[in-house]
Design an enzyme around this catalytic site. Structure first.
Site, mmCIF file in Angstrom:
data_model
loop_
_atom_site.group_PDB
_atom_site.id
_atom_site.type_symbol
_atom_site.label_atom_id
_atom_site.label_comp_id
_atom_site.label_asym_id
_atom_site.label_seq_id
_atom_site.Cartn_x
_atom_site.Cartn_y
_atom_site.Cartn_z
ATOM 1 N N HIS A 41 5.124 4.621 -4.122
ATOM 2 C CA HIS A 41 6.584 4.782 -4.094
ATOM 3 C C HIS A 41 7.012 6.089 -4.751
ATOM 4 C CE1 HIS A 41 7.372 0.741 -2.634
ATOM 5 N NE2 HIS A 41 6.459 0.289 -3.489
ATOM 6 N N CYS A 100 -15.090 -1.971 16.894
ATOM 7 C CA CYS A 100 -13.635 -1.715 16.856
ATOM 8 C C CYS A 100 -13.351 -0.460 16.028
ATOM 9 C CB CYS A 100 -12.899 -2.869 16.199
ATOM 10 S SG CYS A 100 -13.083 -4.449 17.004
ATOM 11 N N LYS A 111 11.878 -5.080 -2.991
ATOM 12 C CA LYS A 111 12.208 -3.930 -2.148
ATOM 13 C C LYS A 111 12.465 -4.322 -0.703
ATOM 14 C CE LYS A 111 9.762 -0.761 -5.173
ATOM 15 N NZ LYS A 111 9.158 -1.718 -6.104
ATOM 16 N N ALA A 156 0.809 -1.227 0.000
ATOM 17 C CA ALA A 156 0.000 0.000 0.000
ATOM 18 C C ALA A 156 0.837 1.270 0.000
ATOM 19 C CB ALA A 156 -0.979 0.005 1.176
ATOM 20 N N ILE A 157 2.003 1.196 -0.632
ATOM 21 C CA ILE A 157 2.883 2.368 -0.684
ATOM 22 C C ILE A 157 2.799 2.997 -2.077
ATOM 23 C CG2 ILE A 157 5.238 3.223 -0.289
ATOM 24 C CD1 ILE A 157 4.103 1.516 2.052
ATOM 25 N N CYS A 203 -19.000 -8.039 14.478
ATOM 26 C CA CYS A 203 -19.934 -7.390 13.540
ATOM 27 C C CYS A 203 -20.274 -8.258 12.331
ATOM 28 C CB CYS A 203 -19.393 -6.036 13.079
ATOM 29 S SG CYS A 203 -17.873 -6.141 12.104
ATOM 30 N N ARG A 254 2.903 -11.207 -6.390
ATOM 31 C CA ARG A 254 3.398 -10.262 -7.396
ATOM 32 C C ARG A 254 3.375 -10.921 -8.776
ATOM 33 N NH1 ARG A 254 6.838 -10.844 -3.154
ATOM 34 N NH2 ARG A 254 7.555 -9.029 -1.986
#
Ligand code: FAD
Length: 480
Positions: free
Chosen positions: A49, A399, A250, A46-47, A439, A310
């Site tokens: 880059h 939560c 990475k 979730a970067i 939930c 990937r």
């Protein structure tokens, strides 16, 4: 006859649909799973880059830097959780320092803004929980974190609002190139005809290409496993902390998430197909590698392990090509393709325009999107909303403080959630410490109430993940 059919609705298919929806023409997206972003797009670091990793002159370098700037604008426009927190690549020994300098020079050549080389003390001053072993760092302020599935979903929703058709649970099983140059795509629900095809099928892109000709690229699936830690660990670091990359990728990172958690991973394990199993060995590797850069991580606060695969490719660069007229591959979309997605979509549009297959820009276009996030509202805004609709006053996920109103919104959005995890990806219910233990049953009931799906047919996630197996006694939800 469609003008363009996109195969696959991960972030690449969604970004392409979003870009195409600004243009005239009949566009259809065919997605094999029951939701958008169910493949690699939902399980990654979730970067966004900054763009210093790819070698200068590659397509990947150009599209990474362009894409990350576009992604920032899109996230703001479409209300996608995004935070420009910056990233560090840390050197854990003097031998790593030349590698950092190489990344710095790459970044400068690629046009990455504001890169800085820091010494160990400077890095620790900005990130106090870094290891004492850190002797230097490359700081990239333009790196960001994002909600990857919401990024894809938001672009797909706006595309659908502007006339793109989306068919879910609709895998393409066969493609035939007709004598007039059009394509007939077969799915279990029937066949469709189109002038052009965009292959954005992720791990399956080689298989899709093989339906029309022998592929000139080979995908080598490589799994990455993760720990996701509770919010009490979420501020362990303020930036994305990478170690020096190697030929496998990475490396293991430690990073905050836009939802306030801490993410740690991934490893890099060659696998067959879409094998997202987590393994004891893989997770042990992640743990012992991560603590080299951030020693204090409390892994007892882990709330979930997950893995993504990937689509590594033997060409060492993104495969963006049109080897047959009207058939475009957006394949080999390994990292940083999440970051580059909007720029990759623009490349696809350029290829279509080259062959006169891109319609004129639409006069009328409805961009933008926003969603209610009850817990982020002020007390006055909350009171006003509850008065308008009492469903926003009933908290279902304790939560994450997600209300019934937000879940109902998710079930009636432009691309409605159809499963419990579909609701999680849209509204956040089930993302917290109990991971939906409390939930989940109520979300299942709401799916049944709002969409009329039989409770026995409600999925946790993909097809075949039924939550309930059978009725154990008479009565139940329908008759009290
Ligand atoms: C461990 C890991 C970490 C990563 N970290 C980052 C990161 O931090 N930053 C970054 O920029 N990138 C990262 N990436 C890369 C990024 O996640 C991917 O590049 C991106 O998600 C690829 O998107 P996609 O749309 O090509 O593939 P997918 O999301 O897999 O989408 C392909 C879609 O095609 C569908 N499909 C397949 N076959 C068919 C068919 N026959 N008919 C119809 N539909 C079909 C699938 O169901 C799927 O939804 C990472 C990847 C991994 C695995």
């Amino acid at each position: 006859m469609y003008d363009i059919v996109i195969i696959g609705c991960g972030v690449i298919g969604a970004a392409t649909a979003y870009a195409l929806s600004r243009h005239e023409g009949r566009v259809l997206v065919l997605e094999a799973e029951n939701d958008v972003a169910c493949g690699t797009t939902k399980a990654n670091s979730a970067i966004l880059h900054a763009g210093y990793d790819p070698e200068p002159g590659t397509r990947m370098a150009k599209l990474n830097v362009e894409g990350v700037a576009l992604a920032k604008e899109i996230c703001a426009r479409l209300d996608v959780p995004y935070r420009q927190c910056g990233s560090f690549v840390v050197a854990l020994s003097p031998e790593d320092l030349p590698r950092l300098r190489h990344l710095y020079e790459n970044g400068m050549a690629n046009g990455v803004p504001e890169l800085q080389l820091l010494d160990g003390a400077q890095a620790r001053a900005m990130e106090p929980n870094l290891s004492e072993d850190v002797v230097g760092a490359l700081y990239a302020p333009s790196a960001a974190i994002v909600s990857p599935w919401d990024f894809a979903l938001a672009m797909a929703e706006v595309a659908v609002r502007n006339g793109v058709e989306l068919r879910r649970s609709c895998p393409v099983t066969h493609i035939c190139r007709e004598p007039d140059g059009s394509y007939t795509l077969t799915t279990p629900a029937g066949s469709v005809q189109t002038r052009a095809v965009i292959n954005a099928a992720g791990l399956a892109a080689e298989r899709i290409h093989a339906m029309v000709e022998t592929p000139n690229f080979h995908i080598m699936p490589t799994r990455g496993e993760y720990y996701l830690l509770d919010k009490c660990e979420g501020s362990r670091v303020n930036h994305v902390i990478f170690q020096c990359p190697n030929h496998l990728g990475k490396g293991v990172l430690v990073a905050p998430t836009v939802h306030g958690n801490l993410i740690v991973g991934p490893n890099a394990q060659p696998v067959q197909g879409d094998d997202t199993a987590c393994t004891a060995d893989g997770l042990a590797f992640v743990k012992r590698t991560a603590v080299r850069s951030v020693p204090g991580i409390d892994f007892r606060e882990s709330i979930r392990n997950f893995a993504g695969v990937r689509a590594n490719v033997d060409t060492d660069d993104f495969v963006i090509q049109q080897t047959i007229p009207g058939f475009i591959d957006l394949a080999g979309m390994k990292s940083p393709a999440l970051s580059a997605a909007p720029a990759i979509a623009n490349e696809a549009l350029r290829l279509l325009a080259d062959k006169d297959m891109l319609g004129a820009e639409k006069q009328q276009y409805q961009d933008g999107r926003s969603r209610v996030r009850f817990k982020h509202l002020s007390p006055a805004e909350k009171a006003q909303l509850v008065q308008k609709d009492p469903a926003y006053g009933r908290v279902i996920c304790r939560c994450e403080t997600v209300t019934e109103g937000e879940i109902r919104d998710a079930l009636h959005s432009e691309i409605p959630a159809l499963s419990i995890d579909g609701v999680k990806r849209r509204a956040g219910a089930g993302m917290g410490r109990c991971q939906g233990g409390f939930c989940g049953p109520r979300v299942l009931e709401l799916i049944h109430e709002e969409l009329g799906i039989d409770p026995l047919d409600v999925m946790q996630d993909k097809a075949g993940t039924n939550v309930l197996m059978c009725k154990t006694k008479q009565g139940g939800m329908d008759n009290g």
